[in-house]
Design a protein around this motif. Structure first.
Motif, PDB file in Angstrom:
ATOM      1  N   THR A 335      -0.502 -10.551  11.536  1.00 38.49           N
ATOM      2  CA  THR A 335      -0.886  -9.138  12.408  1.00 38.49           C
ATOM      3  C   THR A 335      -0.443  -7.952  11.814  1.00 38.49           C
ATOM      4  O   THR A 335       0.667  -8.132  10.983  1.00 38.49           O
ATOM      5  CB  THR A 335      -0.545  -9.546  13.763  1.00 38.49           C
ATOM      6  N   ASP A 337       1.865  -6.116  13.307  1.00 36.31           N
ATOM      7  CA  ASP A 337       3.145  -6.219  13.509  1.00 36.31           C
ATOM      8  C   ASP A 337       4.152  -7.158  12.631  1.00 36.31           C
ATOM      9  O   ASP A 337       5.157  -6.977  12.344  1.00 36.31           O
ATOM     10  CB  ASP A 337       3.443  -6.351  15.174  1.00 36.31           C
ATOM     11  N   SER A 338       3.461  -8.262  12.312  1.00 35.75           N
ATOM     12  CA  SER A 338       4.107  -9.083  11.511  1.00 35.75           C
ATOM     13  C   SER A 338       3.986  -8.805   9.988  1.00 35.75           C
ATOM     14  O   SER A 338       4.798  -9.493   9.304  1.00 35.75           O
ATOM     15  CB  SER A 338       3.700 -10.545  11.826  1.00 35.75           C
TER      16      SER A 338
END
Length: 571
Positions: A335, A337-338
């Motif tokens: 994602t 965020d990752s």
């Protein structure tokens, strides 16, 4: 008379030939001979007791059966897949054949352990692609590839390009008149394939099976990464485990197991040669462009299935490998965020072991490629000489190199450990544990790869070139420097690139030869994956795959300057 003999003996071409054969014997023949001596002798006399004892061991018999079983099943699968692809691409009017051939052969150039890592990450419970699609196996469930069937599947995909390459070349060598006569007689496509094409391809299919069998038999990367978790131990993995035990009799023990593996390999190759001679058919007519079967309305469907298959074997594992390399921790969904480039930063700038591995592999593979290119020119010259004695003597040396290439890499590793574990006589220098032993092993194992394109180039030359040079008074050194080397340089460069590509990514040969300070790319990726550093292994694998594709693409630049067939994916 004595003066004449002395002059003949001191001729530079004869001295060069003697030097080359002695060098090949030293790095190819003697290590293998020493391995057989250690495994089959006791106090200086022949003793097959250790061999019989090894064959009575349950662990050795189980590993031998697993090796034979997985190699046979995967070779059969590779023959089916490779032949089907060769027939569709080689005999039909599908479009973009050049790109298709390049993509079909790409898995053959990617290291087996990288392929295994990619598929482990593609189909496992933590697969970022399958989790994104919502079809990933449940967390904690057994990985579907950790089984005999999973290993056979990956070995099949790895070795299918070998069969494809052989069958495609055989299709292009069949006289067109055979297929034309069958079509004029009213034979349909299926009858043409089953009654004419496939029977004539039988020797090539047998050769493809033997090559796929031998390649699977000596495979270490896949059999270790898949077989160890599946408790499906093969002979290469058993050798690796036994050598890691560091017992007092470990070297004689692994030498015996290596002899078993080498004998099975050589027996398979001898059986293949014997059967091929019996199945060979004499054909009349010049090779022409193979028959082009028109698919008509079925062409879009066939092309869709073909591209879908290639996407499955290339895109899914590649996407999973890249996605794993771009997350902070293995198992996280990819994602915003990752997403991170930290793993690439780690392996390319921070980790000293990876930097050293990239440097070592580049140095050793590059040196091996250059040395093999330099050796291949005079060797190929002698192999194609008009003098039968010269051809036989050079063939004796090259035959040892071909055996070193044919036997599994781990067998050659054991042979080199036995040969160089002690300091060299007179020099008192130890090669064991250094990059020099890996370089020597690469020269022995991959000389046959670089020699074949150069030999093909010499075979296409007109013998009048040398005759004219001799009449003009040019000596051997001048003929090689002024005439032959410039003519075969593109082929030598092509062979050198193939050697570099093979050695740069390999893990089987260096798996037992590396030590701290002499790590290679293959061993570092394997150790990362084996140690649980999955994201780092994925990032390093992505870099290796990108480098492989770049080198293969660069080889296309040589395609117009080398003999036909030198570059596998080019006509």
């Amino acid at each position: 008379m004595i003066t004449t003999l002395r002059t003949a003996f001191l001729r530079i071409d004869r001295l060069t030939l003697c030097f080359l054969v002695i060098a090949l014997t030293a790095i190819c023949g003697l290590p293998m001979a020493l391995m057989f001596k250690v495994g089959l002798t006791t106090t200086g006399s022949l003793d097959v007791g250790p061999l019989i004892e090894a064959l009575q061991s349950r662990s050795v018999l189980r590993a031998l059966w697993h090796s034979l079983e997985s190699s046979t099943l995967s070779a059969l699968g590779a023959v089916f897949v490779g032949t089907l692809l060769a027939l569709v691409i080689g005999l039909t009017d599908v479009r973009a054949k050049g790109i298709l051939v390049f993509l079909v052969l790409l898995p053959m150039m990617i290291p087996p352990h990288v392929t295994a890592i990619a598929w482990i990450q593609a189909l496992g419970p933590a697969s970022p692609v399958l989790r994104w699609l919502g079809i990933a196996p449940e967390i904690g469930s057994t990985h579907p590839l950790y089984s005999r069937e999973g290993l056979v599947l990956l070995l099949t995909m790895q070795n299918s390009p070998l069969v494809f390459l052989l069958v495609r070349a055989a299709l292009r060598s069949l006289p067109r008149e055979l297929s034309d006569a069958a079509r004029v007689s009213g034979s349909g496509t299926w009858r043409l394939l089953t009654r004419i094409t496939l029977p004539l391809l039988a020797p090539s299919l047998l050769a493809g099976f033997a090559l796929a069998f031998v390649a699977a038999l000596g495979n270490f990367g896949m059999t270790a990464l898949i077989g160890i978790p599946a408790r499906y131990t093969t002979l290469p993995v058993l050798i690796w485990r036994r050598l890691a035990s560091f017992g007092p009799d470990v070297l004689p023990n692994v030498a015996v197991i290596s002899i078993i593996l080498a004998l099975v390999t050589l027996a398979a190759l001898l059986l293949q040669g014997m059967l091929q001679r019996r199945m060979r058919s004499s054909l009349i007519g010049l090779p022409q462009a193979p028959l082009s079967i028109s698919l008509r309305k079925k062409r879009p469907l066939v092309e869709a299935l073909l591209w879908g298959f290639i996407a499955l074997i290339l895109v899914l594992p590649a996407a999973s490998l890249i996605a794993t390399a771009l997350v902070r921790t293995y198992g996280l969904d990819l994602t915003a965020d990752s997403l991170t480039l930290q793993n690439f930063t780690e392996i390319l700038w921070r980790q000293s072991v990876t930097l050293r591995a990239f440097s070592n592999s580049t140095l050793v593979a590059g040196a091996a490629a250059l040395l093999i290119a330099g050796l291949s020119v005079p060797l190929a010259y002698f192999l194609t000489s008009k003098d039968r004695l010269v051809r036989r003597f050079s063939g004796f040396g090259v035959g040892q190199a071909e055996i070193a290439f044919a036997v599994p890499g781990l067998v050659m590793s054991i042979a080199f450990i036995l040969a160089f574990i002690k300091p060299l006589p007179l020099l008192n220098i130890s090669l064991y544990g250094t990059l020099w032993i890996i370089l020597a092993a690469y020269l022995a194992c991959f000389l046959a790869v670089g020699l074949k394109p150069v030999t093909a180039a010499f075979l296409q030359m007109d013998g009048a070139l040398e005759d004219a040079a001799r009449v003009a008074g040019a000596g051997f050194a001048q003929r090689m420097r002024v005439i032959f080397t410039p003519l075969v340089a593109p082929s030598a460069a092509s062979g050198a690139i193939l050697v570099f590509l093979t050695a740069y990514n390999e893990v089987t040969v260096s798996a037992l030869l590396w030590s701290t300070g002499s790590e290679t790319i293959g061993t570092t990726i394997f150790n990362y994956e084996d140690g649980g550093y999955t994201t780092l292994a994925a990032a390093m694998s992505v870099v290796v795959v990108a480098a492989t594709v770049a080198i293969m693409s660069a080889m296309n630049l040589l395609s117009r300057h080398v003999p036909s067939g030198t570059i596998p994916w080019r006509d």
